[in-house]
Design a protein around this motif. Sequence first.
Motif, PDB file in Angstrom:
ATOM      1  N   ASN A   1      -1.158  15.019  13.256  1.00  0.00           N
ATOM      2  CA  ASN A   1      -0.907  15.110  14.699  1.00  0.00           C
ATOM      3  C   ASN A   1      -1.792  14.148  15.474  1.00  0.00           C
ATOM      4  OD1 ASN A   1       0.982  17.108  14.199  1.00  0.00           O
ATOM      5  ND2 ASN A   1      -0.417  18.785  14.702  1.00  0.00           N
ATOM      6  N   ALA A   2      -3.043  14.004  15.083  1.00  0.00           N
ATOM      7  CA  ALA A   2      -3.954  13.085  15.751  1.00  0.00           C
ATOM      8  C   ALA A   2      -3.504  11.636  15.569  1.00  0.00           C
ATOM      9  CB  ALA A   2      -5.375  13.273  15.235  1.00  0.00           C
ATOM     10  N   VAL A   3      -3.023  11.287  14.391  1.00  0.00           N
ATOM     11  CA  VAL A   3      -2.517   9.939  14.152  1.00  0.00           C
ATOM     12  C   VAL A   3      -1.291   9.686  15.045  1.00  0.00           C
ATOM     13  CG1 VAL A   3      -1.407   8.434  12.454  1.00  0.00           C
ATOM     14  CG2 VAL A   3      -3.440   9.755  11.827  1.00  0.00           C
ATOM     15  N   ARG A   4      -0.387  10.645  15.076  1.00  0.00           N
ATOM     16  CA  ARG A   4       0.840  10.488  15.884  1.00  0.00           C
ATOM     17  C   ARG A   4       0.549  10.334  17.372  1.00  0.00           C
ATOM     18  NH1 ARG A   4       4.280  15.012  12.656  1.00  0.00           N
ATOM     19  NH2 ARG A   4       5.037  13.609  11.026  1.00  0.00           N
ATOM     20  N   THR A   5      -0.467  11.018  17.857  1.00  0.00           N
ATOM     21  CA  THR A   5      -0.786  10.947  19.289  1.00  0.00           C
ATOM     22  C   THR A   5      -1.792   9.842  19.613  1.00  0.00           C
ATOM     23  OG1 THR A   5      -2.538  12.604  19.090  1.00  0.00           O
ATOM     24  CG2 THR A   5      -0.307  13.393  19.639  1.00  0.00           C
ATOM     25  N   GLY A   6      -2.297   9.176  18.581  1.00  0.00           N
ATOM     26  CA  GLY A   6      -3.224   8.072  18.810  1.00  0.00           C
ATOM     27  C   GLY A   6      -4.640   8.500  19.130  1.00  0.00           C
ATOM     28  N   THR A   7      -4.996   9.732  18.792  1.00  0.00           N
ATOM     29  CA  THR A   7      -6.354  10.195  19.088  1.00  0.00           C
ATOM     30  C   THR A   7      -7.320   9.987  17.932  1.00  0.00           C
ATOM     31  OG1 THR A   7      -5.751  12.457  18.462  1.00  0.00           O
ATOM     32  CG2 THR A   7      -5.560  11.883  20.789  1.00  0.00           C
TER      33      THR A   7
ATOM     34  N   ALA B   1      -3.591  23.135   7.156  1.00  0.00           N
ATOM     35  CA  ALA B   1      -3.793  23.079   8.612  1.00  0.00           C
ATOM     36  C   ALA B   1      -4.646  21.874   9.009  1.00  0.00           C
ATOM     37  CB  ALA B   1      -4.432  24.367   9.111  1.00  0.00           C
ATOM     38  N   VAL B   2      -5.645  21.551   8.200  1.00  0.00           N
ATOM     39  CA  VAL B   2      -6.505  20.395   8.479  1.00  0.00           C
ATOM     40  C   VAL B   2      -5.707  19.107   8.333  1.00  0.00           C
ATOM     41  CG1 VAL B   2      -8.528  19.117   7.672  1.00  0.00           C
ATOM     42  CG2 VAL B   2      -8.601  21.608   7.836  1.00  0.00           C
ATOM     43  N   TRP B   3      -4.884  19.024   7.301  1.00  0.00           N
ATOM     44  CA  TRP B   3      -4.048  17.836   7.097  1.00  0.00           C
ATOM     45  C   TRP B   3      -3.076  17.683   8.266  1.00  0.00           C
ATOM     46  CZ3 TRP B   3      -4.321  13.434   4.979  1.00  0.00           C
ATOM     47  CH2 TRP B   3      -3.191  12.642   4.825  1.00  0.00           C
ATOM     48  N   GLN B   4      -2.491  18.773   8.721  1.00  0.00           N
ATOM     49  CA  GLN B   4      -1.555  18.711   9.847  1.00  0.00           C
ATOM     50  C   GLN B   4      -2.258  18.269  11.121  1.00  0.00           C
ATOM     51  OE1 GLN B   4       1.912  19.123   9.537  1.00  0.00           O
ATOM     52  NE2 GLN B   4       1.671  18.046  11.477  1.00  0.00           N
ATOM     53  N   GLN B   5      -3.489  18.710  11.323  1.00  0.00           N
ATOM     54  CA  GLN B   5      -4.263  18.256  12.486  1.00  0.00           C
ATOM     55  C   GLN B   5      -4.478  16.747  12.428  1.00  0.00           C
ATOM     56  OE1 GLN B   5      -7.793  20.638  12.257  1.00  0.00           O
ATOM     57  NE2 GLN B   5      -6.911  22.327  13.424  1.00  0.00           N
TER      58      GLN B   5
ATOM     59  N   ASN C   1       0.839  -1.195   0.000  1.00  0.00           N
ATOM     60  CA  ASN C   1       0.000   0.000   0.000  1.00  0.00           C
ATOM     61  C   ASN C   1       0.875   1.246   0.000  1.00  0.00           C
ATOM     62  OD1 ASN C   1      -2.330  -1.565   0.180  1.00  0.00           O
ATOM     63  ND2 ASN C   1      -2.131  -1.708   2.381  1.00  0.00           N
ATOM     64  N   CYS C   2       0.625   2.146  -0.920  1.00  0.00           N
ATOM     65  CA  CYS C   2       1.453   3.337  -1.040  1.00  0.00           C
ATOM     66  C   CYS C   2       0.592   4.599  -1.015  1.00  0.00           C
ATOM     67  CB  CYS C   2       2.250   3.313  -2.342  1.00  0.00           C
ATOM     68  SG  CYS C   2       3.382   1.932  -2.450  1.00  0.00           S
ATOM     69  N   VAL C   3       0.925   5.480  -0.098  1.00  0.00           N
ATOM     70  CA  VAL C   3       0.256   6.766   0.003  1.00  0.00           C
ATOM     71  C   VAL C   3       1.226   7.818  -0.506  1.00  0.00           C
ATOM     72  CG1 VAL C   3      -0.733   8.458   1.595  1.00  0.00           C
ATOM     73  CG2 VAL C   3      -1.106   6.027   1.965  1.00  0.00           C
ATOM     74  N   GLU C   4       0.704   8.766  -1.275  1.00  0.00           N
ATOM     75  CA  GLU C   4       1.549   9.835  -1.785  1.00  0.00           C
ATOM     76  C   GLU C   4       0.829  11.157  -1.656  1.00  0.00           C
ATOM     77  OE1 GLU C   4       2.353   8.819  -5.843  1.00  0.00           O
ATOM     78  OE2 GLU C   4       0.265   8.861  -6.407  1.00  0.00           O
ATOM     79  N   GLY C   5       1.596  12.234  -1.660  1.00  0.00           N
ATOM     80  CA  GLY C   5       1.004  13.552  -1.510  1.00  0.00           C
ATOM     81  C   GLY C   5       1.727  14.593  -2.335  1.00  0.00           C
ATOM     82  N   GLN C   6       1.063  15.729  -2.504  1.00  0.00           N
ATOM     83  CA  GLN C   6       1.663  16.870  -3.189  1.00  0.00           C
ATOM     84  C   GLN C   6       0.873  18.123  -2.841  1.00  0.00           C
ATOM     85  OE1 GLN C   6       0.743  17.779  -7.479  1.00  0.00           O
ATOM     86  NE2 GLN C   6       0.386  15.550  -7.536  1.00  0.00           N
ATOM     87  N   LEU C   7       1.553  19.253  -2.924  1.00  0.00           N
ATOM     88  CA  LEU C   7       0.875  20.538  -2.778  1.00  0.00           C
ATOM     89  C   LEU C   7       0.313  20.939  -4.134  1.00  0.00           C
ATOM     90  CD1 LEU C   7       3.273  22.557  -0.479  1.00  0.00           C
ATOM     91  CD2 LEU C   7       1.016  21.666   0.083  1.00  0.00           C
ATOM     92  N   THR C   8      -0.911  21.430  -4.145  1.00  0.00           N
ATOM     93  CA  THR C   8      -1.517  21.878  -5.390  1.00  0.00           C
ATOM     94  C   THR C   8      -1.136  23.332  -5.648  1.00  0.00           C
ATOM     95  OG1 THR C   8      -3.542  22.748  -4.412  1.00  0.00           O
ATOM     96  CG2 THR C   8      -3.504  20.374  -4.936  1.00  0.00           C
ATOM     97  N   ALA C   9      -1.403  23.795  -6.841  1.00  0.00           N
ATOM     98  CA  ALA C   9      -1.127  25.187  -7.206  1.00  0.00           C
ATOM     99  C   ALA C   9      -1.916  26.154  -6.326  1.00  0.00           C
ATOM    100  CB  ALA C   9      -1.460  25.423  -8.678  1.00  0.00           C
ATOM    101  N   GLU C  10      -3.046  25.700  -5.791  1.00  0.00           N
ATOM    102  CA  GLU C  10      -3.894  26.532  -4.928  1.00  0.00           C
ATOM    103  C   GLU C  10      -3.447  26.494  -3.468  1.00  0.00           C
ATOM    104  OE1 GLU C  10      -5.627  24.971  -8.451  1.00  0.00           O
ATOM    105  OE2 GLU C  10      -5.219  23.816  -6.656  1.00  0.00           O
ATOM    106  N   GLY C  11      -2.423  25.702  -3.146  1.00  0.00           N
ATOM    107  CA  GLY C  11      -1.930  25.618  -1.777  1.00  0.00           C
ATOM    108  C   GLY C  11      -2.598  24.564  -0.924  1.00  0.00           C
ATOM    109  N   LEU C  12      -3.375  23.682  -1.537  1.00  0.00           N
ATOM    110  CA  LEU C  12      -3.991  22.581  -0.803  1.00  0.00           C
ATOM    111  C   LEU C  12      -3.036  21.397  -0.772  1.00  0.00           C
ATOM    112  CD1 LEU C  12      -7.564  22.733  -2.368  1.00  0.00           C
ATOM    113  CD2 LEU C  12      -6.819  23.666  -0.171  1.00  0.00           C
ATOM    114  N   PHE C  13      -3.245  20.468   0.156  1.00  0.00           N
ATOM    115  CA  PHE C  13      -2.447  19.251   0.199  1.00  0.00           C
ATOM    116  C   PHE C  13      -3.292  18.127  -0.370  1.00  0.00           C
ATOM    117  CE2 PHE C  13      -0.414  15.532   2.031  1.00  0.00           C
ATOM    118  CZ  PHE C  13       0.891  15.779   1.659  1.00  0.00           C
ATOM    119  N   ALA C  14      -2.772  17.464  -1.397  1.00  0.00           N
ATOM    120  CA  ALA C  14      -3.481  16.370  -2.046  1.00  0.00           C
ATOM    121  C   ALA C  14      -2.889  15.043  -1.591  1.00  0.00           C
ATOM    122  CB  ALA C  14      -3.373  16.498  -3.563  1.00  0.00           C
TER     123      ALA C  14
END
Length: 67
Positions: A60-66, A53-57, A23-36
Amino acid sequence: MIRHDLPGDKWQKSSFSPDNGGNCVEGQLTAEGLFAVGDSKNRVLGAHTFEPAVWQQFINAVRTGTV
C-alpha cells in the motif's frame, strides 16, 4: 527472517517482472502463513518472510508513493 527451505514449485512471479530476463521478484505463502519474497534469478540467497499484514502495508505504501 531469511528462509532457504521453501518449495520451488510454489513461487509466483510478480506480474510487474519482465519476461525478458530482467529483475524478477517472486512470492509465496509459507506453511506458517507468512509471505515470502525472493529473487527468481538467484534463489540461493533465500527469501525474506513477512507477516501478511506487514507485507500489505508495504504494498500500500508503494502504491501511494509514501515509501
